[in-house]
Design an enzyme around this catalytic site. Structure first.
Site, short mmCIF file in Angstrom:
data_model
loop_
_atom_site.label_atom_id
_atom_site.label_comp_id
_atom_site.label_asym_id
_atom_site.label_seq_id
_atom_site.Cartn_x
_atom_site.Cartn_y
_atom_site.Cartn_z
N HIS A 1 0.82 -1.22 0.00
CA HIS A 1 0.00 0.00 0.00
C HIS A 1 0.84 1.26 0.00
O HIS A 1 0.31 2.36 -0.18
CB HIS A 1 -0.94 0.00 1.21
CG HIS A 1 -2.03 -1.03 1.08
ND1 HIS A 1 -2.96 -1.02 0.07
CD2 HIS A 1 -2.31 -2.13 1.83
CE1 HIS A 1 -3.78 -2.05 0.20
NE2 HIS A 1 -3.41 -2.75 1.26
N ARG B 1 7.10 -5.55 3.00
CA ARG B 1 5.86 -6.22 2.59
C ARG B 1 5.76 -6.09 1.09
O ARG B 1 5.81 -4.97 0.55
CB ARG B 1 4.63 -5.58 3.26
CG ARG B 1 3.33 -6.20 2.73
CD ARG B 1 2.13 -5.91 3.59
NE ARG B 1 1.63 -4.55 3.44
CZ ARG B 1 0.46 -4.13 3.95
NH1 ARG B 1 -0.30 -4.97 4.66
NH2 ARG B 1 0.07 -2.89 3.80
C1 3PY Z 1 -4.46 -4.73 7.46
O1 3PY Z 1 -4.74 -4.36 8.61
O2 3PY Z 1 -5.26 -5.25 6.68
C2 3PY Z 1 -3.08 -4.61 7.00
O3 3PY Z 1 -2.77 -5.08 5.95
C3 3PY Z 1 -2.12 -3.83 7.84
O4 3PY Z 1 -1.39 -2.97 7.05
MG MG Z 2 -4.34 -5.69 4.71
#
Ligand code: 3PY
Ligand code: MG
Length: 255
Positions: free
Chosen positions: A46, A71
């Protein structure tokens, strides 16, 4: 070895607290690594940060004596291998919803005979100071593969996902989990249903002898999760920390 061991840190007994960076500038990870975080995660799912910038962040974090993690984006398993090659100490893979997803992720994370990671750890050799043969022998234990549990499907398969060879643990995404558990009705990462799911996932990971990590939106939430006994807790994000700092400073200035 100059690169700190993430697995050793996660086994140390006290939870590791990680910074979470998504802004497209590697020096931010370097700056946060100099604060009292135990690790830094670069978020390529993200966050707006790309592969080249993430690869630049890794040695900046390592230079502060901290393990660098990342990630990857959903399903981009090849990126995981490339980040390990660059010296990342841990990879978080989002939306691991089937045993096949977990197998594919583990496959790129571990050298044979556990997986099929291909050889080429140029940055990792430089950061660890290991000879190629030494890195080949030690590599699978130098980094961690964390499968994200953030859907109803994943929660139902958590034991099978944890049992996949090469999966070192799980990382819970409470926001997506809240959307999934409420059948798309709400975003509430601290709902009662999410809390129950978190406790269950943590218990299953511990029973399997594997690591459990989780995302916390704030320091206060992280402190609640510390008390639950997670191995790894990430706190907020670089953008959120900037906004909190800005809002606090402006509030203080305006009285
Ligand atoms: C979520 O809470 O879905 C996540 O991926 C944390 O970044
Ligand atoms: Mg998530």
């Amino acid at each position: 070895m100059s690169l700190p061991s993430l697995p050793d840190r996660l086994r140390a007994g006290t939870p590791a607290l990680a910074a979470w960076c998504g802004l497209p500038e590697p020096s931010i990870a370097g700056v946060l690594a100099r604060e009292a975080f135990d690790a830094v995660v670069v978020d390529m799912q993200h966050g707006a940060i790309d592969f080249a910038a993430t690869v630049k962040a890794i040695p900046l974090v390592a230079a502060a004596g901290k393990p660098a993690m990342a990630r990857i984006a959903v399903g981009e398993f090849a990126t995981a291998s490339r980040l390990l090659d660059a010296g990342a100490s841990g990879i978080i893979a989002p939306m691991i919803n089937t045993v096949e997803d977990a197998r594919r992720f583990a496959g790129v994370m571990k050298f044979p005979p556990v997986g099929e990671r291909s050889w080429g750890p140029h940055g990792a050799l430089s950061l660890t100071g290991l000879q190629p043969g030494e890195y080949f022998k030690a590599g699978n234990d130098l980094s961690v593969a964390l499968a994200m549990i953030e859907t109803r499907e994943a929660l139902g398969l958590i034991d099978e996902i944890l049992a996949v060879p090469g999966i070192d643990g799980v990382f819970i995404g409470p926001s997506d989990l809240s959307i999934g558990l409420s059948q798309g009705q709400e975003l509430n990462p601290t709902s009662a249903a999410v809390e129950t799911a978190i406790d269950h996932a943590l218990g299953r990971a511990r029973a399997a002898g594997k690591f459990a990590g989780i995302y916390a939106a704030s320091g206060e939430r992280a402190s609640e999760l510390v008390r639950k006994g997670f191995h790894l807790i990430s706190i907020a994000s670089d953008t959120a920390l900037l906004r909190m700092g800005a809002q606090g400073a402006l509030k203080a200035a305006r009285g």
